[in-house]
Design a protein around this motif. Structure first.
Motif, short mmCIF file in Angstrom:
data_model
loop_
_atom_site.label_atom_id
_atom_site.label_comp_id
_atom_site.label_asym_id
_atom_site.label_seq_id
_atom_site.Cartn_x
_atom_site.Cartn_y
_atom_site.Cartn_z
N LEU A 241 0.68 -1.10 0.00
CA LEU A 241 -0.19 0.00 0.02
C LEU A 241 0.72 1.27 -0.12
O LEU A 241 0.56 2.07 -0.67
N SER B 54 -12.64 12.37 3.92
CA SER B 54 -13.03 11.15 3.37
C SER B 54 -11.76 10.44 2.72
O SER B 54 -11.69 9.24 2.84
N VAL B 55 -10.55 11.35 2.52
CA VAL B 55 -9.34 10.53 2.16
C VAL B 55 -8.85 9.71 3.29
O VAL B 55 -8.49 8.63 3.04
N LEU C 63 -13.39 9.60 -5.39
CA LEU C 63 -13.93 10.55 -4.10
C LEU C 63 -14.04 11.91 -4.61
O LEU C 63 -14.83 12.44 -4.10
N PHE D 138 -7.98 -4.12 2.63
CA PHE D 138 -6.82 -5.03 1.85
C PHE D 138 -5.91 -5.53 3.18
O PHE D 138 -4.67 -5.91 2.83
N VAL E 198 -11.05 6.75 3.49
CA VAL E 198 -10.76 6.03 2.44
C VAL E 198 -9.45 5.05 2.64
O VAL E 198 -9.26 3.84 2.46
N LEU E 199 -8.50 5.84 3.08
CA LEU E 199 -7.09 5.05 3.58
C LEU E 199 -7.38 4.27 4.50
O LEU E 199 -6.97 2.87 4.59
N LEU F 67 -14.75 18.14 3.80
CA LEU F 67 -15.30 16.61 3.35
C LEU F 67 -14.17 15.71 2.51
O LEU F 67 -14.03 14.57 2.76
N ILE F 68 -13.42 16.51 1.66
CA ILE F 68 -12.41 15.88 0.91
C ILE F 68 -11.18 15.23 2.05
O ILE F 68 -10.81 14.08 1.92
N ARG G 205 -20.05 26.26 0.20
CA ARG G 205 -19.91 25.12 0.00
C ARG G 205 -18.62 24.37 -0.43
O ARG G 205 -17.83 23.36 -0.02
N GLY H 253 -9.39 1.16 2.98
CA GLY H 253 -8.32 0.74 1.99
C GLY H 253 -7.53 -0.35 2.85
O GLY H 253 -7.34 -1.56 2.50
N THR H 254 -6.85 0.26 3.86
CA THR H 254 -5.99 -0.66 4.80
C THR H 254 -6.65 -1.84 5.36
O THR H 254 -6.24 -2.89 5.44
N LEU I 253 -8.86 5.65 -5.92
CA LEU I 253 -9.80 5.55 -4.78
C LEU I 253 -9.96 7.07 -4.53
O LEU I 253 -10.97 7.71 -4.10
N TRP J 106 -16.73 23.71 2.95
CA TRP J 106 -17.20 22.46 3.30
C TRP J 106 -16.71 21.61 2.39
O TRP J 106 -16.25 20.35 3.16
N LEU J 107 -16.58 21.69 1.41
CA LEU J 107 -16.00 20.63 0.42
C LEU J 107 -14.57 20.00 1.00
O LEU J 107 -14.31 18.85 0.69
#
Lengths: 228, 334
Positions: A130, B101-102, A224, B113, B105-106, B97-98, B90, B109-110, A220, B93-94
């Motif tokens: 990773l 979210s990142v 997003l 996987f 997601v990480l 959120l990013i 917006r 993902g960890t 990924l 706030w975006l």
């Protein structure tokens, strides 16, 4: 091998019809493109009165070409149709018809193509480690050049053609047509074990062949951001 | 340059009939959005003329129509007012959120996987035998078509655990703090060792453990009960399909671990078992002509550097025809 279903009375919207409505373009919101999408003019008009109908018309017009296009990447009818449906559902839910600045066709093809490519990527790329992929997250979020998309789906096609005949047959029956191993085994008179072995070989062959065409982790993050 | 980009060229590009230089020209041409629009128009045309497959339009349309009617939303008429203020808010706030979210997601993902992140995987291909040493000094020889997962962190800190799929031989070092070494498998048993030499076989067709030196305890599950047995050198435990364990003693000559030296010992083993061995170890697809042939037994011990040598030996031993084409092997009477 492929079942052809007669489409019955299904009609595809003709692409080059010009309607007698003219110069109403001046009244359209300023961010719609004004020259090359004359052929979507009618549909755009419909959106003004009934967005549901507008979406339906878009679906009728584009879904076949979109499903076909997606299938070139993912080599599965079911997945291709899911991708196209998802894109259309999202189109509706986000009221995209109000905010797209391009033609609908542009938006839809780009979305479907991105999703199909990402799916292919997530399927056939193995994460060796990773942390290794984290460093290249800045580059290669998606293909830099549009022709890379063509290269990718043509590469997929080449690889499938290169599979040994029996392996390819089983691969297509399983992946493209969605048949279960038992069905395939029965149809071809083989043991399930043999079918498994062939599928394993086929998938690993595809994986090796697509290395370098696909990058993973970055996607990924990209997906997003698209949805943000 | 622009004059060169025709519909024909773009169609050729879809059909994989362009040169790299032409593709570069196309990409340059596609820098402009107007051109890209034209490109998608042609893509639509080309797809409709060369469909990869014919989707079942009626059914799909019906599904979509249902979706549309089940998910109505109120018409947003005045959303275009206050555009700039709304947009700025917006945007901030975006960003938040990013970022969140990142991280999510990480983490996902960890977790998704985790087999790859938590474990280092040693894997052998068909026909390959690999030996390697773990961080605690234990030596592992992995037979063909097998994998061993070892935790990247914490192996040897409080316990030593590995996960095996296939077949491997272990020489486990005895640690001063008496730490046990644990081999887990997909099958419902695990082997706990203090420091010994043993071999574990856990494949689709069956499972067994053979102890050469030292002492091991095997924990396994038969039906709903958890069971245990202790092995001493020379013991062989095999598990049948119901995971019932059978303990036998094997003589030193009946050495199942000789695969490490690329030697094969067949001790009255039927040809159909050999066929399975070939499938597991080399990924071959073996057909035996007659049921009688499949029941013939092989006896003998010999070396084989690779699968072809092995096939030749089998053919000589039984005086039969062995024909191999890629991964298909056919055994028949002469």
């Amino acid at each position: 091998m492929q079942q052809v279903n007669t489409p019955a009375d299904f009609s595809v919207q003709p692409t080059n019809v010009r309607f007698p409505f003219r110069n109403d373009l001046a009244d359209e919101p300023e961010n719609k493109s004004m020259d090359s999408s004359d052929d979507e003019l009618f549909i755009r008009q419909v959106f003004n009165t009934s967005p549901v109908q507008g979406c339906e018309l878009l679906f009728r017009r584009y879904q076949r070409a979109l499903c076909s296009h997606a299938a070139r990447y993912v080599y599965s009818r079911e997945v291709a149709e899911d991708i196209v449906s998802d894109v259309f559902c999202k189109f509706w839910k986000t009221n995209a018809y109000q905010s797209v600045t391009s033609s609908f066709r542009y938006y839809l093809f780009r979305s479907v193509r991105n999703e199909a490519y990402s799916y292919l990527r997530s399927e056939f790329t193995q994460l060796d480690s990773l942390d290794h992929n984290l460093t290249e997250s800045a580059i290669g979020l998606r293909p830099d050049y549009i022709t890379q998309y063509e290269e990718t789906f043509n590469r997929v096609k080449e690889l499938v053609e290169e599979l040994p005949p029996q392996c390819r047959k089983i691969f297509l029956m399983s992946r493209f047509e969605g048949k279960r191993y038992q069905e395939i085994a029965d149809e071809l008179g083989l043991s399930i074990k043999t079918v498994e072995v062939h599928m394993g070989k086929g998938l690993s062959f595809m994986r090796t062949g697509l290395k370098g065409y696909l990058t993973l982790l970055a996607s990924l993050v990209f997906l997003l951001l698209e949805n943000g | 340059m622009k004059a060169d980009i025709t519909k024909e060229l773009i169609f050729n590009n879809f059909a994989n009939k362009t040169t790299p230089l032409q593709r570069k020209q196309i990409d340059d041409w596609l820098q402009s959005q107007t051109n890209e629009e034209l490109y998608y128009q042609w893509l639509e045309e080309w797809e409709n003329a060369n469909l990869e497959y014919l989707s079942q339009s009626e059914r799909l349309l019906e599904r979509y129509t249902h979706f549309l009617h089940n998910n109505p939303h109120p018409v947003q008429a005045n959303q275009l007012k206050n555009r700039s203020g709304y947009f700025q808010q917006r945007q901030w706030w975006l960003t938040w959120l990013i970022a969140a979210s990142v991280l999510f997601v990480l983490a996902m993902g960890t977790w998704l996987f985790r087999d790859y992140t938590y474990y280092k995987t040693y894997r052998t291909a068909y026909g390959e035998v690999k030996t390697f040493v773990l961080t605690d000094g234990s030596q592992v020889t992995l037979n063909a078509n097998s994998s061993l997962r070892v935790p990247r962190w914490g192996f040897g800190d409080e316990k030593r655990e590995v996960i095996l799929d296939g077949e491997a031989g272990f020489t486990v070092t005895h640690l001063p703090n008496q730490q046990k070494f644990l081999v887990k498998t997909d099958k419902k048993f695990e082997v706990i060792v203090l420091g010994t030499e043993f071999s574990v076989f856990a494949r689709h067709r069956g499972a067994r453990v053979i102890l050469e030196k030292g002492k091991v305890q095997v924990n396994y599950q038969e039906g709903n009960s958890a069971k245990q047995l202790v092995m001493k050198p020379g013991d062989l435990v095999s598990f049948n399909a119901k995971n019932k364990a059978t303990l036998k003693t094997v003589s030193p000559s009946q050495n199942f671990s000789i695969w490490k030296e690329k030697r094969f010992v067949f001790d009255e083993i039927s040809l159909s078992d050999v066929a399975q061995l070939l499938e597991e170890t080399y990924g071959l697809s073996v057909t035996i002509d007659t049921p009688e042939l499949a029941q013939r037994k092989l006896m003998g011990s010999f070396r084989a550097e690779n699968v072809d040598e092995l096939l030749r030996t089998i053919s000589d031993l039984l005086d039969i025809n062995v024909v191999r084409q890629e991964d298909q092997v056919r055994l028949s009477e002469k």
